[in-house]
Design a protein around this motif. Structure first.
Motif, PDB file in Angstrom:
ATOM      1  N   ARG A   1      36.395  40.094  36.906  1.00  0.00           N
ATOM      2  CA  ARG A   1      35.740  39.285  35.901  1.00  0.00           C
ATOM      3  C   ARG A   1      36.670  39.041  34.714  1.00  0.00           C
ATOM      4  NH1 ARG A   1      29.752  40.922  34.514  1.00  0.00           N
ATOM      5  NH2 ARG A   1      29.672  40.624  36.725  1.00  0.00           N
ATOM      6  N   ARG A   2      37.372  40.065  34.294  1.00  0.00           N
ATOM      7  CA  ARG A   2      38.297  39.918  33.164  1.00  0.00           C
ATOM      8  C   ARG A   2      39.464  38.992  33.513  1.00  0.00           C
ATOM      9  NH1 ARG A   2      38.376  45.954  30.545  1.00  0.00           N
ATOM     10  NH2 ARG A   2      36.233  45.844  29.810  1.00  0.00           N
ATOM     11  N   SER A   3      39.922  39.067  34.750  1.00  0.00           N
ATOM     12  CA  SER A   3      41.009  38.164  35.129  1.00  0.00           C
ATOM     13  C   SER A   3      40.516  36.720  35.131  1.00  0.00           C
ATOM     14  CB  SER A   3      41.592  38.540  36.489  1.00  0.00           C
ATOM     15  OG  SER A   3      40.641  38.367  37.509  1.00  0.00           O
ATOM     16  N   GLY A   4      39.274  36.501  35.529  1.00  0.00           N
ATOM     17  CA  GLY A   4      38.705  35.161  35.474  1.00  0.00           C
ATOM     18  C   GLY A   4      38.667  34.621  34.054  1.00  0.00           C
ATOM     19  N   ILE A   5      38.313  35.472  33.116  1.00  0.00           N
ATOM     20  CA  ILE A   5      38.308  35.072  31.709  1.00  0.00           C
ATOM     21  C   ILE A   5      39.726  34.754  31.246  1.00  0.00           C
ATOM     22  CG2 ILE A   5      37.892  35.900  29.351  1.00  0.00           C
ATOM     23  CD1 ILE A   5      35.501  37.502  30.574  1.00  0.00           C
ATOM     24  N   ALA A   6      40.682  35.564  31.665  1.00  0.00           N
ATOM     25  CA  ALA A   6      42.082  35.325  31.291  1.00  0.00           C
ATOM     26  C   ALA A   6      42.584  33.996  31.871  1.00  0.00           C
ATOM     27  CB  ALA A   6      42.960  36.478  31.765  1.00  0.00           C
ATOM     28  N   PHE A   7      42.222  33.692  33.114  1.00  0.00           N
ATOM     29  CA  PHE A   7      42.622  32.419  33.722  1.00  0.00           C
ATOM     30  C   PHE A   7      42.000  31.249  32.975  1.00  0.00           C
ATOM     31  CE2 PHE A   7      42.891  35.082  37.726  1.00  0.00           C
ATOM     32  CZ  PHE A   7      44.251  35.272  37.601  1.00  0.00           C
ATOM     33  N   PHE A   8      40.723  31.402  32.634  1.00  0.00           N
ATOM     34  CA  PHE A   8      40.041  30.357  31.889  1.00  0.00           C
ATOM     35  C   PHE A   8      40.736  30.116  30.547  1.00  0.00           C
ATOM     36  CE2 PHE A   8      36.877  29.190  28.667  1.00  0.00           C
ATOM     37  CZ  PHE A   8      36.490  27.965  29.170  1.00  0.00           C
ATOM     38  N   ARG A   9      41.113  31.177  29.867  1.00  0.00           N
ATOM     39  CA  ARG A   9      41.793  31.035  28.574  1.00  0.00           C
ATOM     40  C   ARG A   9      43.171  30.391  28.738  1.00  0.00           C
ATOM     41  NH1 ARG A   9      39.844  36.662  25.820  1.00  0.00           N
ATOM     42  NH2 ARG A   9      37.752  35.925  25.316  1.00  0.00           N
ATOM     43  N   ALA A  10      43.865  30.730  29.811  1.00  0.00           N
ATOM     44  CA  ALA A  10      45.175  30.111  30.050  1.00  0.00           C
ATOM     45  C   ALA A  10      45.015  28.614  30.295  1.00  0.00           C
ATOM     46  CB  ALA A  10      45.867  30.775  31.240  1.00  0.00           C
ATOM     47  N   GLU A  11      44.013  28.235  31.083  1.00  0.00           N
ATOM     48  CA  GLU A  11      43.764  26.821  31.337  1.00  0.00           C
ATOM     49  C   GLU A  11      43.340  26.105  30.054  1.00  0.00           C
ATOM     50  OE1 GLU A  11      40.869  27.190  34.424  1.00  0.00           O
ATOM     51  OE2 GLU A  11      42.359  27.803  35.893  1.00  0.00           O
ATOM     52  N   ALA A  12      42.531  26.779  29.245  1.00  0.00           N
ATOM     53  CA  ALA A  12      42.110  26.186  27.977  1.00  0.00           C
ATOM     54  C   ALA A  12      43.303  26.036  27.033  1.00  0.00           C
ATOM     55  CB  ALA A  12      41.025  27.045  27.322  1.00  0.00           C
ATOM     56  N   PHE A  13      44.217  26.997  27.080  1.00  0.00           N
ATOM     57  CA  PHE A  13      45.414  26.914  26.241  1.00  0.00           C
ATOM     58  C   PHE A  13      46.255  25.707  26.647  1.00  0.00           C
ATOM     59  CE2 PHE A  13      49.881  28.345  25.376  1.00  0.00           C
ATOM     60  CZ  PHE A  13      49.815  28.223  23.998  1.00  0.00           C
ATOM     61  N   GLN A  14      46.374  25.456  27.932  1.00  0.00           N
ATOM     62  CA  GLN A  14      47.112  24.276  28.392  1.00  0.00           C
ATOM     63  C   GLN A  14      46.444  23.002  27.874  1.00  0.00           C
ATOM     64  OE1 GLN A  14      46.729  23.045  32.449  1.00  0.00           O
ATOM     65  NE2 GLN A  14      48.737  22.100  32.472  1.00  0.00           N
ATOM     66  N   GLN A  15      45.125  22.955  27.955  1.00  0.00           N
ATOM     67  CA  GLN A  15      44.406  21.781  27.458  1.00  0.00           C
ATOM     68  C   GLN A  15      44.604  21.617  25.952  1.00  0.00           C
ATOM     69  OE1 GLN A  15      43.130  19.723  29.770  1.00  0.00           O
ATOM     70  NE2 GLN A  15      43.923  21.272  31.168  1.00  0.00           N
ATOM     71  N   PHE A  16      44.620  22.746  25.234  1.00  0.00           N
ATOM     72  CA  PHE A  16      44.883  22.703  23.795  1.00  0.00           C
ATOM     73  C   PHE A  16      46.268  22.138  23.506  1.00  0.00           C
ATOM     74  CE2 PHE A  16      47.113  24.890  20.347  1.00  0.00           C
ATOM     75  CZ  PHE A  16      46.410  24.397  19.251  1.00  0.00           C
ATOM     76  N   LEU A  17      47.273  22.584  24.271  1.00  0.00           N
ATOM     77  CA  LEU A  17      48.630  22.084  24.055  1.00  0.00           C
ATOM     78  C   LEU A  17      48.727  20.585  24.316  1.00  0.00           C
ATOM     79  CD1 LEU A  17      50.764  24.968  25.622  1.00  0.00           C
ATOM     80  CD2 LEU A  17      50.498  24.424  23.192  1.00  0.00           C
TER      81      LEU A  17
END
Length: 127
Positions: A1-17
């Motif tokens: 579950r925590r890795s899923g959250i980390a992946f989501f944050r990484a994808e969101a970071f890409q969208q932010f960039l």
């Protein structure tokens, strides 16, 4: 579950960039090429490329095998579906639209709970 959250944050970071680049260049989000942000996203991307196959193995091979073993041993009541409802928001823009379809399709096929999917997209994402 925590890795899923980390992946989501990484994808969101890409969208932010991408959004940050679009604002700084006074252009639209879908006009920004992914390669334009690659330098800023390189470290996260390397981690993501290594981690996703491991997560997929765990989520789609190891855990389902454990679940079926539990069912064979009578340790769970698999005939009763979950009453939990999961709301999923899908953002489908431009050239990125087709990249997430496989993930969405896998989720729809494998979910045991009620799933409510909302899709926001542009014209290119619809095609």
């Amino acid at each position: 579950r925590r890795s899923g959250i980390a992946f989501f944050r990484a994808e969101a970071f890409q969208q932010f960039l991408i959004a940050k680049r679009a604002v700084s260049e006074f252009t639209t989000y879908d006009a920004v090429d992914v390669d334009d942000i690659r330098a800023d996203f390189a470290g996260v991307l390397d981690w993501y490329k290594v981690s996703i196959p491991n997560r997929d193995t765990l989520a789609f091979e190891a855990l389902p095998k454990l679940e079926s073993l539990r069912e064979e041993l009578g340790m769970t009541n698999a005939s009763r579906p979950s009453s939990q409802v999961v709301n999923l928001l899908v953002l489908s823009l431009g050239n990125f639209a087709k990249a997430g379809f496989v993930t969405l399709w896998t989720l729809v096929k494998r979910t045991t709970c009620k799933l409510r999917v909302f899709v926001l997209c542009d014209r290119v994402g619809m095609e």
